[in-house]
Design a protein around this motif. Structure first.
Motif, mmCIF file in Angstrom:
data_model
loop_
_atom_site.group_PDB
_atom_site.id
_atom_site.type_symbol
_atom_site.label_atom_id
_atom_site.label_comp_id
_atom_site.label_asym_id
_atom_site.label_seq_id
_atom_site.Cartn_x
_atom_site.Cartn_y
_atom_site.Cartn_z
ATOM 1 N N GLU A 51 0.815 -1.219 0.000
ATOM 2 C CA GLU A 51 0.000 0.000 0.000
ATOM 3 C C GLU A 51 0.848 1.267 0.000
ATOM 4 O OE1 GLU A 51 -0.354 -2.611 2.099
ATOM 5 O OE2 GLU A 51 -2.163 -3.447 1.192
ATOM 6 N N LYS A 54 4.668 3.771 -4.620
ATOM 7 C CA LYS A 54 4.391 4.981 -5.402
ATOM 8 C C LYS A 54 5.253 4.955 -6.656
ATOM 9 C CE LYS A 54 3.605 7.682 -1.248
ATOM 10 N NZ LYS A 54 4.088 8.734 -0.399
ATOM 11 N N THR A 55 5.009 5.885 -7.527
ATOM 12 C CA THR A 55 5.790 5.997 -8.765
ATOM 13 C C THR A 55 7.279 6.100 -8.472
ATOM 14 O OG1 THR A 55 3.925 7.096 -9.837
ATOM 15 C CG2 THR A 55 6.067 7.335 -10.882
ATOM 16 N N SER A 73 5.622 -9.218 -5.525
ATOM 17 C CA SER A 73 4.637 -8.440 -4.770
ATOM 18 C C SER A 73 4.386 -8.932 -3.345
ATOM 19 C CB SER A 73 3.315 -8.416 -5.533
ATOM 20 O OG SER A 73 2.797 -9.719 -5.677
ATOM 21 N N ARG A 78 -0.153 -9.417 -6.300
ATOM 22 C CA ARG A 78 -0.871 -8.144 -6.340
ATOM 23 C C ARG A 78 -0.246 -7.308 -7.446
ATOM 24 N NH1 ARG A 78 -0.045 -6.682 -0.191
ATOM 25 N NH2 ARG A 78 1.845 -7.775 -0.710
ATOM 26 N N PRO A 80 0.702 -3.856 -9.521
ATOM 27 C CA PRO A 80 0.905 -2.419 -9.289
ATOM 28 C C PRO A 80 -0.075 -1.595 -10.112
ATOM 29 C CG PRO A 80 2.640 -3.303 -10.678
ATOM 30 C CD PRO A 80 1.800 -4.466 -10.252
ATOM 31 N N GLN A 81 -0.383 -0.419 -9.600
ATOM 32 C CA GLN A 81 -1.263 0.505 -10.328
ATOM 33 C C GLN A 81 -0.538 0.994 -11.580
ATOM 34 O OE1 GLN A 81 -2.692 3.629 -7.794
ATOM 35 N NE2 GLN A 81 -3.308 2.210 -6.192
ATOM 36 N N PRO A 82 -1.238 1.142 -12.692
ATOM 37 C CA PRO A 82 -0.588 1.586 -13.931
ATOM 38 C C PRO A 82 0.182 2.903 -13.785
ATOM 39 C CG PRO A 82 -2.780 0.762 -14.400
ATOM 40 C CD PRO A 82 -2.645 0.798 -12.894
ATOM 41 N N ALA A 83 -0.301 3.822 -12.969
ATOM 42 C CA ALA A 83 0.380 5.113 -12.797
ATOM 43 C C ALA A 83 1.779 4.927 -12.200
ATOM 44 C CB ALA A 83 -0.447 6.033 -11.911
ATOM 45 N N TRP A 84 1.970 3.915 -11.358
ATOM 46 C CA TRP A 84 3.277 3.669 -10.749
ATOM 47 C C TRP A 84 4.310 3.267 -11.792
ATOM 48 C CZ3 TRP A 84 1.359 -0.247 -6.507
ATOM 49 C CH2 TRP A 84 0.536 0.428 -5.596
ATOM 50 N N THR A 97 4.852 -9.177 -13.064
ATOM 51 C CA THR A 97 4.480 -9.205 -11.654
ATOM 52 C C THR A 97 4.173 -10.635 -11.241
ATOM 53 O OG1 THR A 97 3.545 -6.982 -11.807
ATOM 54 C CG2 THR A 97 2.832 -8.325 -9.958
#
Length: 125
Positions: A51, A54-55, A73, A78, A80-84, A97
């Motif tokens: 949690e 971050k990027t 992970s 889990r 990662p968010q695409p923005a990261w 992943t």
């Protein structure tokens, strides 16, 4: 079929278990990155919870010179968010992943093949 022995001078993940990973005989109990690139050493990855990612945690991986990044992970899979992943995408670097145990095994295979690979292993308390 011609067979050739594996030639690898890169770091090797020797063993792993809940809460620890051994790289070239040295045991680690924190999140770390391991690279097959020449002259690389295991480095602490300053994150200890999924949690908290971050990027900026993926930026050094993008700057490493690797052609592929493996993200371990933790004990379960889990994504990662695409923005990261923006730093990796911008440089055309692939990301796979998987849980940390699978990431350790996959890294060793790719490193033994001479691939330019970095594994980022999340170790959660």
């Amino acid at each position: 079929m011609k067979l050739q022995p594996d030639k690898s001078n890169s770091l090797t993940i020797n063993a792993y278990g809940p809460g620890w990973i051994e790289v070239n005989g040295e045991k680690f109990t924190h999140s770390l990155t391991v690279s097959s690139l020449k002259g690389a050493a295991p480095e602490e990855w300053a994150v200890n919870h999924f949690e908290a990612l971050k990027t900026e945690h993926f930026e050094p991986l993008a700057a490493s010179g690797a052609e592929l990044v493996i993200f371990g992970s933790g004990q379960r899979l889990r994504f990662p968010q695409p923005a990261w992943l923006a730093p990796l995408i911008a440089r055309g670097i692939g990301l796979e992943t998987m849980d940390t145990a699978a990431a350790c095994r996959t890294y060793n295979i790719l490193a033994s093949e001479g691939r330019k690979v970095v594994v980022a292993l999340l170790m959660e308390p």
